[in-house]
Scaffold this active site. Structure first.
Site, PDB file in Angstrom:
ATOM      1  N   HIS A  93      41.112  37.436  76.375  1.00 41.20           N
ATOM      2  CA  HIS A  93      41.821  36.445  75.556  1.00 41.20           C
ATOM      3  C   HIS A  93      42.101  37.062  74.187  1.00 41.20           C
ATOM      4  O   HIS A  93      41.289  37.830  73.660  1.00 41.20           O
ATOM      5  CB  HIS A  93      40.971  35.179  75.418  1.00 41.20           C
ATOM      6  CG  HIS A  93      41.712  34.063  74.747  1.00 41.20           C
ATOM      7  ND1 HIS A  93      41.887  34.007  73.388  1.00 41.20           N
ATOM      8  CD2 HIS A  93      42.369  32.999  75.267  1.00 41.20           C
ATOM      9  CE1 HIS A  93      42.605  32.936  73.085  1.00 41.20           C
ATOM     10  NE2 HIS A  93      42.913  32.309  74.213  1.00 41.20           N
ATOM     11  N   GLU A  95      41.820  36.005  71.299  1.00 38.82           N
ATOM     12  CA  GLU A  95      40.765  35.803  70.291  1.00 38.82           C
ATOM     13  C   GLU A  95      39.621  36.791  70.502  1.00 38.82           C
ATOM     14  O   GLU A  95      39.016  37.263  69.546  1.00 38.82           O
ATOM     15  CB  GLU A  95      40.280  34.340  70.339  1.00 38.82           C
ATOM     16  CG  GLU A  95      41.318  33.416  69.718  1.00 38.82           C
ATOM     17  CD  GLU A  95      41.334  31.999  70.259  1.00 38.82           C
ATOM     18  OE1 GLU A  95      40.340  31.562  70.871  1.00 38.82           O
ATOM     19  OE2 GLU A  95      42.370  31.321  70.064  1.00 38.82           O
ATOM     20  N   GLY A 171      47.478  28.103  69.504  1.00 43.46           N
ATOM     21  CA  GLY A 171      46.878  27.237  68.494  1.00 43.46           C
ATOM     22  C   GLY A 171      47.790  26.929  67.326  1.00 43.46           C
ATOM     23  O   GLY A 171      47.345  26.392  66.309  1.00 43.46           O
ATOM     24  N   SER A 210      50.098  26.779  73.031  1.00 45.18           N
ATOM     25  CA  SER A 210      50.600  25.462  72.617  1.00 45.18           C
ATOM     26  C   SER A 210      51.273  24.675  73.744  1.00 45.18           C
ATOM     27  O   SER A 210      52.252  23.965  73.510  1.00 45.18           O
ATOM     28  CB  SER A 210      51.542  25.604  71.409  1.00 45.18           C
ATOM     29  OG  SER A 210      50.832  26.158  70.312  1.00 45.18           O
TER      30      SER A 210
HETATM   31  P1  PGA Z   1      46.487  26.568  72.677  1.00 43.17           P
HETATM   32  O1  PGA Z   1      45.523  27.739  73.168  1.00 43.17           O
HETATM   33  O2  PGA Z   1      46.941  25.824  73.901  1.00 43.17           O
HETATM   34  O3  PGA Z   1      45.620  25.717  71.768  1.00 43.17           O
HETATM   35  O4  PGA Z   1      47.624  27.208  71.968  1.00 43.17           O
HETATM   36  C1  PGA Z   1      45.825  28.488  74.316  1.00 43.17           C
HETATM   37  C2  PGA Z   1      44.775  29.532  74.563  1.00 43.17           C
HETATM   38  O5  PGA Z   1      44.198  30.050  73.609  1.00 43.17           O
HETATM   39  O6  PGA Z   1      44.499  29.868  75.724  1.00 43.17           O
END
Ligand code: PGA
Length: 248
Positions: A93, A95, A171, A210
């Site tokens: 991911h 992140e 996000g 999103s």
């Molecule tokens: P989000 O996150 O839907 O809040 O944009 C998606 C993700 O990180 O998998």
């Protein structure tokens, strides 16, 4: 014929009470309309495994260490998550890559460990805003994919799922348009087709970034989008169900 999958990435959210209420809300509506996966923090696995008995909702981890066991403070192994009924693992991911320094090579090792353990990796790939603006989107996606293919071989991807998640859409409330997402999904499928035609036709390609109850149907109407990896909206019963209903 590829099936739709909607996966909820709960990230580092929830409490015993809130996760119980969220799953209760999902279970109340009966059988899920599409293949559905939730990826909570692993500390809730025991509780959720019990709550999900008899339901079609699968349990996924958000990360995994590639070692079997040992002095790896803070890490969780494949055997550990399997013991709690986990079937899928999010790997790479953005992140994890940007905040925790996960490299392409480590992502490859994690995918390999998932596959050798009978877990399905959901391999996350995607470009940053700067990379998109520099017209490097597919080069980045290809580099991330190639690192995995180098480690496990292309055929192993038959047991994997790919999530295209443009970092700038995660996000932010600013999803890629269905056309932008479809373009990259089609490129990924074409790229895989050059190496393994039947794999490219069968592999599920999820879009993430999103996704919500409003935009899901238009995204899912695209030929090469087979579902979604959902962050924020997966924490709200109504939104998540709306996305799942759009995936039929
Ligand atoms: P989000 O996150 O839907 O809040 O944009 C998606 C993700 O990180 O998998």
């Amino acid at each position: 014929m590829r099936k739709f999958l909607v996966a909820g990435n709960w990230k580092m959210h929830g409490s015993r009470a809130s996760v119980a209420a969220l799953v209760e809300g999902l279970l109340e509506q009966g059988t899920m309309p599409c293949q559905t996966l939730i990826c909570p923090p692993v500390i809730f696995f025991d509780q959720l495994q019990r709550q999900l008995v008899g339901s079609s909702i699968g349990l996924g981890a958000q990360n995994l260490d590639w070692h079997d066991s040992g002095a790896y403070t803070g890490e969780v192994s494949a055997a550990m998550v399997l013991e709690f009924g986990c079937s899928h693992v999010l790997v790479g991911h953005s992140e994890r890559r940007s905040l925790f320094g996960e490299s392409d090579a480590q992502v490859g090792l994690k995918v390999e460990k998932c596959l050798s353990s009978g877990l399905t990796p959901v391999i996350c790939i995607g470009e940053s805003l700067a990379q998109r603006q520099a017209d490097e989107t597919f080069a980045v996606v290809q580099r991330q994919l190639d690192a995995v293919i180098r480690q496990v071989g292309v055929t192993a991807l038959r047991h994997s799922i790919i999530a295209y998640e443009p970092v700038w859409a995660i996000g932010t409330g600013e999803s890629a348009t269905p056309e932008q997402a479809e373009r990259v999904h089609a490129q990924i499928r074409q790229y895989l087709a050059k190496q393994d035609e039947s794999l490219s036709q069968n592999i599920q390609l999820l879009y993430g970034g999103s996704v919500n109850g409003e935009n899901a149907a238009d995204l899912f109407a695209q030929e090469n989008i087979d579902g979604a990896l959902v962050g924020g909206a997966s924490l709200k019963v109504d939104d998540f169900l709306r996305i799942c209903r759009a995936a039929v």
